[in-house]
Write a protein that holds these residues in place. Structure first.
Motif, mmCIF file in Angstrom:
data_model
loop_
_atom_site.group_PDB
_atom_site.id
_atom_site.type_symbol
_atom_site.label_atom_id
_atom_site.label_comp_id
_atom_site.label_asym_id
_atom_site.label_seq_id
_atom_site.Cartn_x
_atom_site.Cartn_y
_atom_site.Cartn_z
ATOM 1 N N ALA A 78 0.871 -1.176 0.000
ATOM 2 C CA ALA A 78 0.000 0.000 0.000
ATOM 3 C C ALA A 78 0.912 1.231 0.000
ATOM 4 O O ALA A 78 1.722 1.409 0.911
ATOM 5 C CB ALA A 78 -0.894 0.006 1.223
ATOM 6 N N ILE A 79 0.802 2.031 -1.038
ATOM 7 C CA ILE A 79 1.617 3.242 -1.148
ATOM 8 C C ILE A 79 0.802 4.397 -0.570
ATOM 9 O O ILE A 79 -0.264 4.722 -1.101
ATOM 10 C CB ILE A 79 1.996 3.539 -2.614
ATOM 11 N N PRO A 80 1.304 5.016 0.503
ATOM 12 C CA PRO A 80 0.568 6.143 1.090
ATOM 13 C C PRO A 80 0.386 7.281 0.086
ATOM 14 O O PRO A 80 1.274 7.554 -0.725
ATOM 15 C CB PRO A 80 1.453 6.586 2.259
ATOM 16 N N ILE A 81 -0.758 7.934 0.131
ATOM 17 C CA ILE A 81 -1.078 8.993 -0.827
ATOM 18 C C ILE A 81 -0.057 10.125 -0.771
ATOM 19 O O ILE A 81 0.276 10.709 -1.796
ATOM 20 C CB ILE A 81 -2.525 9.510 -0.626
ATOM 21 N N ASN A 82 0.472 10.435 0.426
ATOM 22 C CA ASN A 82 1.478 11.497 0.512
ATOM 23 C C ASN A 82 2.771 11.088 -0.184
ATOM 24 O O ASN A 82 3.484 11.930 -0.732
ATOM 25 C CB ASN A 82 1.731 11.923 1.956
ATOM 26 N N THR A 83 3.078 9.799 -0.209
ATOM 27 C CA THR A 83 4.249 9.311 -0.942
ATOM 28 C C THR A 83 4.016 9.443 -2.440
ATOM 29 O O THR A 83 4.903 9.881 -3.179
ATOM 30 C CB THR A 83 4.551 7.849 -0.574
ATOM 31 N N VAL A 84 2.831 9.081 -2.889
ATOM 32 C CA VAL A 84 2.500 9.201 -4.317
ATOM 33 C C VAL A 84 2.636 10.648 -4.769
ATOM 34 O O VAL A 84 3.163 10.926 -5.851
ATOM 35 C CB VAL A 84 1.068 8.681 -4.596
ATOM 36 N N ALA A 85 2.202 11.574 -3.939
ATOM 37 C CA ALA A 85 2.258 12.997 -4.296
ATOM 38 C C ALA A 85 3.685 13.501 -4.461
ATOM 39 O O ALA A 85 3.934 14.448 -5.220
ATOM 40 C CB ALA A 85 1.536 13.824 -3.240
ATOM 41 N N GLU A 86 4.649 12.868 -3.791
ATOM 42 C CA GLU A 86 6.039 13.308 -3.852
ATOM 43 C C GLU A 86 6.827 12.665 -4.991
ATOM 44 O O GLU A 86 7.933 13.082 -5.302
ATOM 45 C CB GLU A 86 6.730 13.003 -2.523
ATOM 46 N N ILE A 87 6.283 11.646 -5.605
ATOM 47 C CA ILE A 87 7.001 10.908 -6.662
ATOM 48 C C ILE A 87 6.994 11.704 -7.959
ATOM 49 O O ILE A 87 5.943 12.134 -8.418
ATOM 50 C CB ILE A 87 6.359 9.519 -6.862
ATOM 51 N N ARG A 88 8.182 11.861 -8.543
ATOM 52 C CA ARG A 88 8.294 12.587 -9.812
ATOM 53 C C ARG A 88 8.741 11.676 -10.951
ATOM 54 O O ARG A 88 8.251 11.782 -12.058
ATOM 55 C CB ARG A 88 9.299 13.741 -9.675
ATOM 56 N N THR A 89 9.692 10.800 -10.689
ATOM 57 C CA THR A 89 10.280 9.999 -11.761
ATOM 58 C C THR A 89 9.904 8.524 -11.629
ATOM 59 O O THR A 89 9.429 8.075 -10.574
ATOM 60 C CB THR A 89 11.820 10.099 -11.749
ATOM 61 N N VAL A 90 10.161 7.797 -12.680
ATOM 62 C CA VAL A 90 9.929 6.351 -12.683
ATOM 63 C C VAL A 90 10.790 5.693 -11.603
ATOM 64 O O VAL A 90 10.331 4.821 -10.874
ATOM 65 C CB VAL A 90 10.225 5.769 -14.082
ATOM 66 N N LYS A 91 12.023 6.123 -11.470
ATOM 67 C CA LYS A 91 12.924 5.571 -10.450
ATOM 68 C C LYS A 91 12.360 5.802 -9.049
ATOM 69 O O LYS A 91 12.397 4.906 -8.208
ATOM 70 C CB LYS A 91 14.315 6.175 -10.559
ATOM 71 N N GLU A 92 11.846 6.977 -8.787
ATOM 72 C CA GLU A 92 11.277 7.262 -7.471
ATOM 73 C C GLU A 92 10.079 6.362 -7.182
ATOM 74 O O GLU A 92 9.906 5.893 -6.055
ATOM 75 C CB GLU A 92 10.884 8.736 -7.361
ATOM 76 N N LEU A 93 9.270 6.101 -8.184
ATOM 77 C CA LEU A 93 8.135 5.203 -8.016
ATOM 78 C C LEU A 93 8.617 3.789 -7.736
ATOM 79 O O LEU A 93 8.142 3.124 -6.808
ATOM 80 C CB LEU A 93 7.226 5.236 -9.253
ATOM 81 N N ALA A 94 9.584 3.324 -8.495
ATOM 82 C CA ALA A 94 10.135 1.982 -8.283
ATOM 83 C C ALA A 94 10.787 1.875 -6.900
ATOM 84 O O ALA A 94 10.595 0.868 -6.199
ATOM 85 C CB ALA A 94 11.149 1.641 -9.382
ATOM 86 N N ASP A 95 11.525 2.900 -6.491
ATOM 87 C CA ASP A 95 12.163 2.880 -5.177
ATOM 88 C C ASP A 95 11.129 2.832 -4.059
ATOM 89 O O ASP A 95 11.319 2.134 -3.070
ATOM 90 C CB ASP A 95 13.067 4.111 -4.998
ATOM 91 N N ALA A 96 10.040 3.575 -4.203
ATOM 92 C CA ALA A 96 8.988 3.552 -3.189
ATOM 93 C C ALA A 96 8.389 2.154 -3.066
ATOM 94 O O ALA A 96 8.143 1.661 -1.948
ATOM 95 C CB ALA A 96 7.899 4.582 -3.531
ATOM 96 N N ILE A 97 8.182 1.504 -4.186
ATOM 97 C CA ILE A 97 7.644 0.146 -4.175
ATOM 98 C C ILE A 97 8.626 -0.805 -3.498
ATOM 99 O O ILE A 97 8.240 -1.640 -2.668
ATOM 100 C CB ILE A 97 7.317 -0.330 -5.606
ATOM 101 N N LEU A 98 9.904 -0.670 -3.823
ATOM 102 C CA LEU A 98 10.920 -1.549 -3.238
ATOM 103 C C LEU A 98 10.997 -1.379 -1.724
ATOM 104 O O LEU A 98 11.112 -2.363 -0.990
ATOM 105 C CB LEU A 98 12.278 -1.280 -3.872
ATOM 106 N N VAL A 99 10.939 -0.159 -1.251
ATOM 107 C CA VAL A 99 10.986 0.091 0.195
ATOM 108 C C VAL A 99 9.797 -0.575 0.875
ATOM 109 O O VAL A 99 9.932 -1.241 1.898
ATOM 110 C CB VAL A 99 11.026 1.604 0.493
ATOM 111 N N LEU A 100 8.629 -0.398 0.307
ATOM 112 C CA LEU A 100 7.424 -0.977 0.908
ATOM 113 C C LEU A 100 7.394 -2.501 0.790
ATOM 114 O O LEU A 100 6.878 -3.188 1.681
ATOM 115 C CB LEU A 100 6.177 -0.378 0.274
ATOM 116 N N ALA A 101 7.941 -3.045 -0.263
ATOM 117 C CA ALA A 101 7.942 -4.495 -0.459
ATOM 118 C C ALA A 101 8.878 -5.199 0.515
ATOM 119 O O ALA A 101 8.688 -6.375 0.815
ATOM 120 C CB ALA A 101 8.350 -4.830 -1.897
ATOM 121 N N ARG A 102 9.848 -4.492 1.033
ATOM 122 C CA ARG A 102 10.809 -5.091 1.975
ATOM 123 C C ARG A 102 10.300 -5.112 3.402
ATOM 124 O O ARG A 102 10.910 -5.691 4.262
ATOM 125 C CB ARG A 102 12.125 -4.323 1.929
ATOM 126 N N ARG A 103 9.204 -4.449 3.670
ATOM 127 C CA ARG A 103 8.683 -4.414 5.056
ATOM 128 C C ARG A 103 7.991 -5.688 5.418
ATOM 129 O O ARG A 103 7.495 -6.429 4.703
ATOM 130 C CB ARG A 103 7.713 -3.235 5.214
#
Length: 103
Positions: A78-103
């Motif tokens: 689950a990607i928090p809406i405030n995290t989605v709002a801060e994402i600008r690039t494809v890499k940032e989106l992928a990194d956010a997913i990776l961080v959350l997937a490791r929890r």
């Protein structure tokens, strides 16, 4: 001292396995993000890690949210809406997913 020497190769092997798993997961995430964004590409430009989602693609916020939901389902996160709002690039989106997937 002898015991430590005997354990070191096993530890390095485990670390190498973990690194390979992270690389594989990163590749899977990047592939899936690019696949989801592909219909919004412009002028046959490839979508890369540096692609700025709202500037380089013909996409609106509703489509981005649809993609985020698809990615959340795909990676069971689950990607928090405030995290989605801060994402600008494809890499940032992928990194956010990776961080959350490791929890």
């Amino acid at each position: 001292m002898q015991i430590a020497r005997n354990l070191a190769p096993d530890t390095r092997g485990a670390i190498n396995v973990l690194q390979r798993e992270r690389i594989t997961l990163r590749d899977d995430v990047m592939y899936e993000v690019c696949r989801q964004l592909a219909p919004y590409g412009v002028d046959d430009k490839p979508i890369t890690a540096q692609t700025v989602i709202y500037d380089d693609l013909s996409i609106d916020s509703l489509a981005v949210m649809d993609i985020v939901v698809e990615l959340e389902d795909r990676f069971d996160i689950a990607i928090p809406i405030n995290t989605v709002a801060e994402i600008r690039t494809v890499k940032e989106l992928a990194d956010a997913i990776l961080v959350l997937a490791r929890r």
